[in-house]
Write a protein that holds these residues in place. Structure first.
Motif, short mmCIF file in Angstrom:
data_model
loop_
_atom_site.label_atom_id
_atom_site.label_comp_id
_atom_site.label_asym_id
_atom_site.label_seq_id
_atom_site.Cartn_x
_atom_site.Cartn_y
_atom_site.Cartn_z
N TYR A 41 0.80 -1.18 -0.19
CA TYR A 41 0.08 -0.07 0.08
C TYR A 41 0.77 1.28 0.18
O TYR A 41 0.52 2.30 -0.67
N LEU A 42 2.01 1.14 0.60
CA LEU A 42 2.83 2.49 0.60
C LEU A 42 3.93 2.25 -0.33
O LEU A 42 5.03 3.00 -0.03
N ARG A 43 3.91 1.40 -1.28
CA ARG A 43 5.01 1.36 -2.09
C ARG A 43 5.09 2.69 -3.11
O ARG A 43 4.01 3.01 -3.73
N PRO A 44 6.10 3.24 -3.23
CA PRO A 44 6.30 4.35 -4.19
C PRO A 44 5.84 4.09 -5.46
O PRO A 44 6.00 3.21 -6.20
N GLY A 45 5.16 5.16 -6.02
CA GLY A 45 4.18 5.02 -7.49
C GLY A 45 3.18 4.37 -7.45
O GLY A 45 2.50 4.39 -8.45
N SER A 46 2.68 3.61 -6.32
CA SER A 46 1.42 2.93 -6.34
C SER A 46 0.32 3.79 -6.38
O SER A 46 0.24 4.85 -5.64
N THR A 47 -0.84 3.00 -6.74
CA THR A 47 -2.11 3.72 -6.85
C THR A 47 -2.60 4.11 -5.31
O THR A 47 -3.24 5.21 -4.91
N ALA A 48 -2.41 3.05 -4.44
CA ALA A 48 -2.86 3.24 -3.20
C ALA A 48 -2.01 4.49 -2.56
O ALA A 48 -2.74 4.94 -1.77
N LEU A 49 -0.80 4.45 -2.74
CA LEU A 49 0.04 5.39 -1.78
C LEU A 49 -0.46 6.83 -2.32
O LEU A 49 -0.69 7.75 -1.50
N ARG A 50 -0.68 6.84 -3.64
CA ARG A 50 -1.12 8.36 -3.89
C ARG A 50 -2.49 8.81 -3.55
O ARG A 50 -2.68 9.80 -3.14
N ASN A 51 -3.52 7.75 -3.63
CA ASN A 51 -4.85 8.16 -2.86
C ASN A 51 -4.60 8.35 -1.37
O ASN A 51 -5.16 8.97 -0.75
N LEU A 52 -3.80 7.55 -0.61
CA LEU A 52 -3.58 7.81 0.70
C LEU A 52 -3.15 9.04 1.15
O LEU A 52 -3.42 9.68 1.94
N ALA A 53 -2.04 9.60 0.24
CA ALA A 53 -1.44 11.02 0.38
C ALA A 53 -2.44 11.89 0.28
O ALA A 53 -2.57 13.08 0.74
N LEU A 54 -3.37 11.67 -1.00
CA LEU A 54 -4.59 12.80 -1.26
C LEU A 54 -5.47 12.75 0.10
O LEU A 54 -5.66 14.01 0.38
N ILE A 55 -5.72 11.67 0.62
CA ILE A 55 -6.62 11.72 1.67
C ILE A 55 -5.92 12.41 3.19
O ILE A 55 -6.36 13.33 3.64
N ALA A 56 -4.48 12.14 3.14
CA ALA A 56 -3.72 12.90 4.34
C ALA A 56 -3.77 14.33 4.00
O ALA A 56 -3.75 15.14 4.93
N ALA A 57 -3.44 14.74 2.72
CA ALA A 57 -3.46 15.94 2.24
C ALA A 57 -4.70 16.89 2.44
O ALA A 57 -4.74 18.04 2.19
N GLY A 58 -5.90 16.24 2.65
CA GLY A 58 -7.09 17.07 2.48
C GLY A 58 -7.61 17.26 1.46
O GLY A 58 -8.77 17.98 0.99
N ARG A 59 -6.99 16.86 0.09
CA ARG A 59 -7.41 16.90 -1.13
C ARG A 59 -8.25 15.61 -1.66
O ARG A 59 -8.36 14.93 -2.54
N THR A 60 -9.46 15.24 -0.76
CA THR A 60 -10.29 14.19 -0.77
C THR A 60 -11.16 14.19 -1.95
O THR A 60 -11.61 12.93 -2.63
N ALA A 61 -11.35 15.19 -2.89
CA ALA A 61 -12.27 15.24 -4.08
C ALA A 61 -11.31 14.73 -5.28
O ALA A 61 -12.01 14.13 -6.25
N GLU A 62 -9.89 14.51 -5.14
CA GLU A 62 -9.13 14.03 -6.21
C GLU A 62 -8.98 12.64 -5.75
O GLU A 62 -8.17 11.88 -6.70
N VAL A 63 -9.41 11.95 -4.75
CA VAL A 63 -8.94 10.68 -4.52
C VAL A 63 -9.92 9.71 -5.56
O VAL A 63 -10.97 10.00 -5.75
#
Length: 323
Positions: A298-320
Motif C-alpha cells: 500500500y505504501l509502495r512508491p508510485g502505487s495507486t494506493a499510496l497516491r490516494n492515501l497521500a491525497l486523503i492525508a493532504a485533505g484533497r479528498t475530491a481528487e481521490v
C-alpha cells in the motif's frame, strides 16, 4: 456457510495456538532494554524545543542498542543504532517488550497537516526499517501533492500481534492500543490546535486499533480515518465506529486479506474475527482505489494506493480515485 466459516476460524485459532509456543524463544520482546527517560506530554510549549526531545530519545535508543549488544542480540543492536542516527526525529521510544516508538517525518512544529500511520501485525524493532520506509514514502508522496507544511508520524505505540498467532484473530491487543493511540492523538491536537488537519492511516490489524480508538474523546480532532488491508474493525458499519471523521477503506487486488472470513464469532469463550469487510457496500465507508498490489504494497512508491492515501492525508479528498 456460517458453519464453514466457523470451522475455518477455529482451525486458524488452533493452528496459531500450536505455532506460537514453538516460536516463543524468538519473540522480539525477549531482548532487554532500559526504561526510557520520562518526557513531558507533547504540548504547544514542546514544539519550539523538539530538537531537545529528539536528542533525548536518540540517547535512549543508543542505550537500548548497548543493552541488546550485551544480551548478545547484535541484529537488534544494529537496527537500534540505525534508528539512533543523527537527524532521526523520535517523539518517544521504549525498547522494552518488542519496542514502542513514534518517529516524525517533516517539521511537526510548522505542519498544518499531520498524519499518524498505524501499523499492523509483526511490526516491532526488528522489522522497524520496513515500517519506516513506508512512512518516508508517504511523506514524500504528501509533499508531491503540494502539501509542503506536513508531517507524518510513524506510530509504533503498541505490542503488535503475530500474523500467525491467536492475538491477530481477536481485539485484545487493539483494545489496549486504542487508549494509547487516542491519548497520542489528543496530545497532537493539544499541541497543534484546532487548525491542524489530523488523519489516521491504519494498515491491517492497525485498522482494528484505529476503530477501537475512533469513538474516544482523544480522537475528536481527527478528520479522516483510512483503513487499508483491513481484516475488519469489529463494527458492522462505519457509523458503528461512532466518529465524526470521514471513514475510508481500500484493499489491493492481490491482498490475501480478502480471503479472511469477515465474520465475528464466539469461540472458546472469546470473540474471534472482526465482522463486516470495510470495503463492502454494507459497511458504508468511502472506498478508494488501492490498485492491484498485495498486503504489503500500500505504501509502495508510485502505487495507486499510496497516491490516494497521500491525497486523503493532504485533505484533497475530491481528487481521490474511487474503487
Amino acid at each position: 456457510m456460517v458453519s464453514r466459516l466457523r470451522r475455518t476460524l477455529l482451525a486458524a485459532l488452533v493452528a496459531a495456538a500450536v505455532a506460537v509456543p514453538v516460536s516463543a524463544a524468538a519473540r522480539p520482546s525477549a531482548v532487554p532494554a532500559p526504561a526510557p527517560a520520562a518526557l513531558a506530554p507533547l504540548g504547544a510549549a514542546e514544539l519550539p524545543v523538539l530538537d531537545a526531545r529528539y536528542a533525548a530519545t536518540r540517547a535512549g535508543i543508543r542505550a537500548a542498542a548497548r543493552a541488546a549488544d550485551g544480551h548478545g542480540d547484535h541484529r537488534r543492536a544494529r537496527a537500534l543504532r540505525a534508528m539512533a542516527a543523527d537527524g532521526r526525529q523520535f517523539l518517544a521510544f521504549d525498547g522494552r517488550d518488542g519496542g514502542r516508538a513514534a518517529e516524525v517525518f517533516g517539521d511537526l512544529a510548522r505542519a498544518d497537516r499531520v498524519t499518524v500511520l498505524v501499523p499492523g501485525a509483526d511490526t516491532h524493532l526488528d522489522t522497524y526499517a520496513r515500517f519506516r520506509a513506508g512512512a518516508a514514502a508517504l511523506h514524500r508522496a504528501l509533499r508531491s501533492t503540494g502539501a509542503d507544511r506536513t508531517a507524518v508520524v510513524a506510530w509504533l505505540g503498541y505490542a503488535t500481534p503475530r500474523t500467525l498467532g491467536t492475538d491477530a484473530l481477536t481485539s485484545g491487543l487493539a483494545d489496549e492500543a486504542a487508549a494509547e493511540l487516542a491519548a497520542f492523538a489528543a496530545e497532537l491536537s493539544a499541541a497543534k490546535g484546532d487548525a491542524v488537519g489530523l488523519t489516521l492511516l491504519c494498515h491491517s490489524y492497525g485498522s482494528v486499533v484505529c476503530a477501537r480508538a475512533a469513538g474516544r474523546p482523544g480522537t475528536a480532532g481527527v478528520s479522516d480515518i483510512a483503513l487499508f488491508g483491513s481484516p475488519g474493525t469489529g463494527a458492522e458499519t462505519a457509523a458503528g465506529l461512532r466518529t465524526r471523521a470521514t471513514v475510508w477503506a481500500g484493499r489491493g487486488g492481490d491482498d490475501w486479506i480478502a480471503d479472511v472470513p469477515h465474520v465475528r464469532l464466539e469461540l472458546l469463550g472469546t470473540d474471534v474475527g472482526f465482522g463486516t469487510d470495510p470495503v463492502a457496500d454494507s459497511f458504508g465507508a468511502r472506498v478508494f482505489d488501492a490498485g492491484g498490489g498485495g498486503h504489503s504494497d500500500y505504501l509502495r512508491p508510485g502505487s495507486t494506493a499510496l497516491r490516494n492515501l497521500a491525497l486523503i492525508a493532504a485533505g484533497r479528498t475530491a481528487e481521490v480515485s474511487r474503487a
